[in-house]
Design a protein around this motif. Structure first.
Motif, PDB file in Angstrom:
ATOM      1  N   ASN A  66      44.972  69.636 126.958  1.00  0.00           N
ATOM      2  CA  ASN A  66      45.070  70.771 126.036  1.00  0.00           C
ATOM      3  C   ASN A  66      44.937  70.325 124.585  1.00  0.00           C
ATOM      4  O   ASN A  66      44.322  71.001 123.762  1.00  0.00           O
ATOM      5  N   ILE A  67      45.488  69.143 124.266  1.00  0.00           N
ATOM      6  CA  ILE A  67      45.441  68.641 122.887  1.00  0.00           C
ATOM      7  C   ILE A  67      44.014  68.348 122.466  1.00  0.00           C
ATOM      8  O   ILE A  67      43.611  68.631 121.333  1.00  0.00           O
ATOM      9  N   PHE A  68      43.233  67.796 123.350  1.00  0.00           N
ATOM     10  CA  PHE A  68      41.886  67.357 122.985  1.00  0.00           C
ATOM     11  C   PHE A  68      40.804  68.388 123.322  1.00  0.00           C
ATOM     12  O   PHE A  68      39.631  68.065 123.330  1.00  0.00           O
ATOM     13  N   ARG A  69      41.214  69.614 123.599  1.00  0.00           N
ATOM     14  CA  ARG A  69      40.228  70.663 123.816  1.00  0.00           C
ATOM     15  C   ARG A  69      39.612  71.090 122.493  1.00  0.00           C
ATOM     16  O   ARG A  69      40.235  70.990 121.433  1.00  0.00           O
ATOM     17  N   LYS A  70      38.397  71.582 122.549  1.00  0.00           N
ATOM     18  CA  LYS A  70      37.713  72.054 121.341  1.00  0.00           C
ATOM     19  C   LYS A  70      38.475  73.206 120.705  1.00  0.00           C
ATOM     20  O   LYS A  70      38.602  73.282 119.470  1.00  0.00           O
ATOM     21  N   LYS A  71      39.018  74.087 121.549  1.00  0.00           N
ATOM     22  CA  LYS A  71      39.766  75.227 121.043  1.00  0.00           C
ATOM     23  C   LYS A  71      40.981  74.774 120.246  1.00  0.00           C
ATOM     24  O   LYS A  71      41.280  75.309 119.167  1.00  0.00           O
ATOM     25  N   THR A  72      41.704  73.777 120.766  1.00  0.00           N
ATOM     26  CA  THR A  72      42.874  73.264 120.066  1.00  0.00           C
ATOM     27  C   THR A  72      42.482  72.586 118.770  1.00  0.00           C
ATOM     28  O   THR A  72      43.166  72.720 117.749  1.00  0.00           O
ATOM     29  N   LEU A  73      41.377  71.840 118.791  1.00  0.00           N
ATOM     30  CA  LEU A  73      40.910  71.162 117.589  1.00  0.00           C
ATOM     31  C   LEU A  73      40.581  72.165 116.488  1.00  0.00           C
ATOM     32  O   LEU A  73      40.953  71.967 115.325  1.00  0.00           O
ATOM     33  N   TYR A  74      39.913  73.240 116.845  1.00  0.00           N
ATOM     34  CA  TYR A  74      39.574  74.270 115.852  1.00  0.00           C
ATOM     35  C   TYR A  74      40.829  74.997 115.374  1.00  0.00           C
ATOM     36  O   TYR A  74      40.879  75.464 114.234  1.00  0.00           O
ATOM     37  N   LYS A  75      41.833  75.089 116.236  1.00  0.00           N
ATOM     38  CA  LYS A  75      43.076  75.743 115.841  1.00  0.00           C
ATOM     39  C   LYS A  75      43.856  74.895 114.854  1.00  0.00           C
ATOM     40  O   LYS A  75      44.438  75.420 113.890  1.00  0.00           O
ATOM     41  N   ARG A  76      43.878  73.590 115.071  1.00  0.00           N
ATOM     42  CA  ARG A  76      44.630  72.686 114.199  1.00  0.00           C
ATOM     43  C   ARG A  76      43.850  72.300 112.953  1.00  0.00           C
ATOM     44  O   ARG A  76      44.446  71.888 111.959  1.00  0.00           O
ATOM     45  N   LEU A  77      42.536  72.422 112.978  1.00  0.00           N
ATOM     46  CA  LEU A  77      41.702  72.142 111.802  1.00  0.00           C
ATOM     47  C   LEU A  77      40.839  73.376 111.526  1.00  0.00           C
ATOM     48  O   LEU A  77      39.649  73.405 111.854  1.00  0.00           O
ATOM     49  N   PRO A  78      41.417  74.407 110.925  1.00  0.00           N
ATOM     50  CA  PRO A  78      40.669  75.654 110.707  1.00  0.00           C
ATOM     51  C   PRO A  78      39.412  75.472 109.861  1.00  0.00           C
ATOM     52  O   PRO A  78      38.502  76.303 109.931  1.00  0.00           O
ATOM     53  N   ILE A  79      39.336  74.412 109.080  1.00  0.00           N
ATOM     54  CA  ILE A  79      38.151  74.183 108.248  1.00  0.00           C
ATOM     55  C   ILE A  79      36.890  74.060 109.096  1.00  0.00           C
ATOM     56  O   ILE A  79      35.780  74.381 108.643  1.00  0.00           O
ATOM     57  N   LEU A  80      37.033  73.602 110.349  1.00  0.00           N
ATOM     58  CA  LEU A  80      35.872  73.440 111.221  1.00  0.00           C
ATOM     59  C   LEU A  80      35.238  74.788 111.566  1.00  0.00           C
ATOM     60  O   LEU A  80      34.046  74.841 111.894  1.00  0.00           O
TER      61      LEU A  80
END
Length: 644
Positions: A66-80
């Motif tokens: 869950n941590i390394f999912r693309k969805k989680t990454l975009y959630k934690r780094l909204p700039i993306l």
């Protein structure tokens, strides 16, 4: 006359006869609980039971994936999400908004530093590095990260003007916010109700206003509470500086409030404005919005002229160091030197534990207030979009950790500057970058000019902003809608006035929690006298919430009281009982025995499956019913297959 329950259209749901220690209700997949408009989603694990090691391993794998999912990454780094779409229109809108906010935050940063008891340059140190971090992690375009009046006041109340403790407070509260966001604790803000927030904010505005009288009137305002501060002012009132008072009140406050009204000026008709009308209205709005910066420039020129003419009638800001701060870790221990009455110099050493102990409850209060300020700002301009409180905790926490490395003090998302940012046409979080660059420019090139700014002018900037924080307008709506909401609001207001403010807000939250606990301990029960289609009368009691240990004895007493008034059967509608605990199961068992002693029938209608699993071990005689036809058969004595 009794009501006929049989006319209600229902879907038949039958309970199998159960006598073993396992509960298994035969409920069809498409069945609906009658009398309920609520939907409960309940996941059932059909796999075999796993041991502890297998469960832990599966949990770790699921968490890692869950941590390394693309969805989680975009959630934690909204700039993306928004940076790839950034275009020229976004650049222009954010640049204008960033410059506008920069012109606002520079004089406010200088003024807020005075509230914290620190030198003025630390106010500017708090205004740039956190802005850069928020661009990456922030979720809202309308949040201009930076120092606020409430954050500065709390910082002073807790750190008492110590630079090392102020920076450590910024660092630790930032870390706590990050951890709260990671562990999904954003829901804690729900325990700070609107009335408590209004009471706290109103008391804070009065305290901030009073604290600025030391620069506006040049009087002593020492004291931990508002009462003590006013006692100090009254004792020292004979030392008032009339020159500074005249500048602060008659010039600065009047000028600032007059310029504030310029932001509401409209030129020409609402629609179909000519080009020159739009340009003129925008210029007037920009001047009104930048009133703090305009005032600082005007009084700076006045101070420069007076000093070079040999006229020294105002207390000036004085020397402000030029250049950017050194980036370094906060101090985790300090050595302080104090003079005794005999003139001897005494050294006091404080280690990390001592420093943290001195910060006390502020480590918890500040993150809550920060979340309250920031989420209030986001929701104001969100246009109905949800606010990710957990991600905002992470973003604001990281901003403050970064600010502590730049030797700055606490910052949040201020509502007043957020309104300016939104009105400036901001498009993305990139406006924080441009505002931060403007602050760095001021630190590098403009600090010599701050020498000639009178302190009374900076005090006036704060006073003119805080007078609008007094939330007296909420009293009338609360009185009309629910008068009891005034109790936690007034409690928080009075507590923040007579106690240190960080203690006062905890008192307000405590009063609110007492109201919540009382509501949980005293659920409402709807009482109805009904009858079946065959004319059999019965009493229907409907609790409006779950049965947990604070409330079950009260519910038992109410049901027994109603049951003793007549000999008719009693039906408890469990539609809204979504949960129960062991204490509730014991009390239900006692309730069943009470009714058996009186030879009076007691039925449970629409009992949820998971609640039945809690009750069944202690209540072999529990009678469960799931539809009106089944209820009629039970009341008429034609069905004996409902006991668990």
């Amino acid at each position: 006359m009794c009501k006929d329950k049989s006319n209600v259209s229902t879907t038949s749901v039958h309970a199998t006869e159960i006598y073993s220690s396992e509960v298994s209700l035969d409920v069809p997949p498409d069945a609906l609980y009658t009398s309920s408009s609520n939907c409960i989603i309940e996941e059932v694990d059909t796999n075999n039971e796993r041991d502890c090691c297998q469960t832990t391993t599966i949990w770790l794998k699921n968490t890692a994936s869950n941590i390394f999912r693309k969805k989680t990454l975009y959630k934690r780094l909204p700039i993306l999400a928004w940076l790839p779409k950034y275009n020229q229109k976004d650049l222009i809108g954010d640049l204008v908004a960033g410059i506008t906010i920069g012109l606002t935050v520079i004089p406010q940063g200088l003024a807020f530093a005075g509230i914290t008891g620190l030198d003025l340059q630390y106010g500017l140190y708090s205004c740039f590095l956190g802005c850069f971090i928020y661009v990456i992690f922030g979720t809202s375009k309308d949040v201009p990260f930076g120092p606020t009046a409430i954050a500065a006041l709390l910082t002073f109340q807790i750190a008492r003007g110590s630079l090392e403790k102020t920076i450590l407070l910024t660092f630790l509260t930032g870390l706590i916010e990050v951890l709260m966001g990671i562990f999904q604790l954003g829901f804690l803000i729900d325990f700070v109700s609107g009335p408590v927030s209004a009471g706290f904010t109103s008391a804070a505005s009065l305290i901030i206003f009073t604290s600025q009288l030391k620069d506006m009137l040049v009087v002593d305002t020492t004291g931990e509470t508002l009462v003590h501060m006013w006692i100090s002012i009254i004792k020292d009132f004979h030392n008032i500086s009339w020159n500074d008072a005249a500048l602060g009140i008659s010039s600065s406050v009047i000028i600032l409030l007059s310029m504030r009204s310029m932001t509401f000026v409209t030129i020409g008709p609402k629609e179909g404005k000519a080009c020159w009308q739009r340009v003129l209205q925008q210029i007037i709005w920009l001047i009104g919005t930048s009133r703090n910066a305009v005032l600082v420039m005007l009084v700076g020129l006045l101070g420069y002229d007076l000093l070079h003419s040999g006229i020294d009638i105002f207390r000036m800001v004085g020397y402000v160091p030029q250049g950017l701060p050194e980036l370094k870790m906060p101090e985790f221990f300090i050595d302080t030197f104090t003079n005794t009455t005999s003139g001897e110099l005494v050294q006091t050493h404080e280690n990390f534990i001592d420093m943290v102990s001195s910060l006390g409850a502020g480590l918890i209060v500040i993150p809550l207030v920060s979340l309250l300020e920031t989420t209030a700002l986001i929701q104001t301009f969100a246009d109905g979009k949800p606010c990710d409180a957990n991600q905002e905790l992470i973003a604001i926490g990281l901003c403050n950790v970064g600010t502590s490395f730049a030797q700055g003090f606490r910052g949040n998302g201020p509502l007043a500057r957020g309104a300016v940012l939104n009105a400036s046409g901001v498009r993305t979080q990139m406006s924080n970058l441009y505002a931060g660059i403007l602050v760095m420019f001021a630190l590098l090139y403009l600090t010599p000019a701050f020498y000639y700014v009178p302190k009374a002018a900076l005090a006036a900037i704060i006073v003119s902003a805080t007078i609008f924080m007094l939330q007296y307008r909420v009293i009338k709506p609360m009185w009309r809608s629910k008068k009891t909401d005034l109790i936690p609001g007034l409690g928080a207001f009075i507590a923040c006035i007579v106690l240190p403010i960080q203690v006062g807000i905890l008192v307000g939250i405590g009063i609110n929690i007492v109201f919540i606990l009382y509501s949980a301990a005293r659920p409402k029960l709807r009482i109805e006298n009904l009858c079946t289609s065959t004319g059999i009368r019965y009493l229907m009691l409907t609790p409006d919430r779950c049965l947990i240990f604070p409330s079950v004895e009260f519910v038992r007493n109410v049901i027994n009281k109603q049951g003793r008034k007549s000999t008719v059967p009693v039906v408890i509608d469990c539609t809204y009982i979504y949960g129960a605990d062991f204490t509730a199961a014991k009390v239900v068992s006692m309730l069943i025995k009470d009714f058996e002693t009186r030879n009076q029938k007691l039925y449970f209608y629409n009992l949820q499956r998971r609640v039945a699993q809690v009750f069944e071990d202690l209540n072999k005689g529990l009678i469960v019913i799931y539809d009106v036809d089944h209820l009629e058969r039970e009341l008429s004595g034609k069905d004996e297959n409902s006991k668990l």
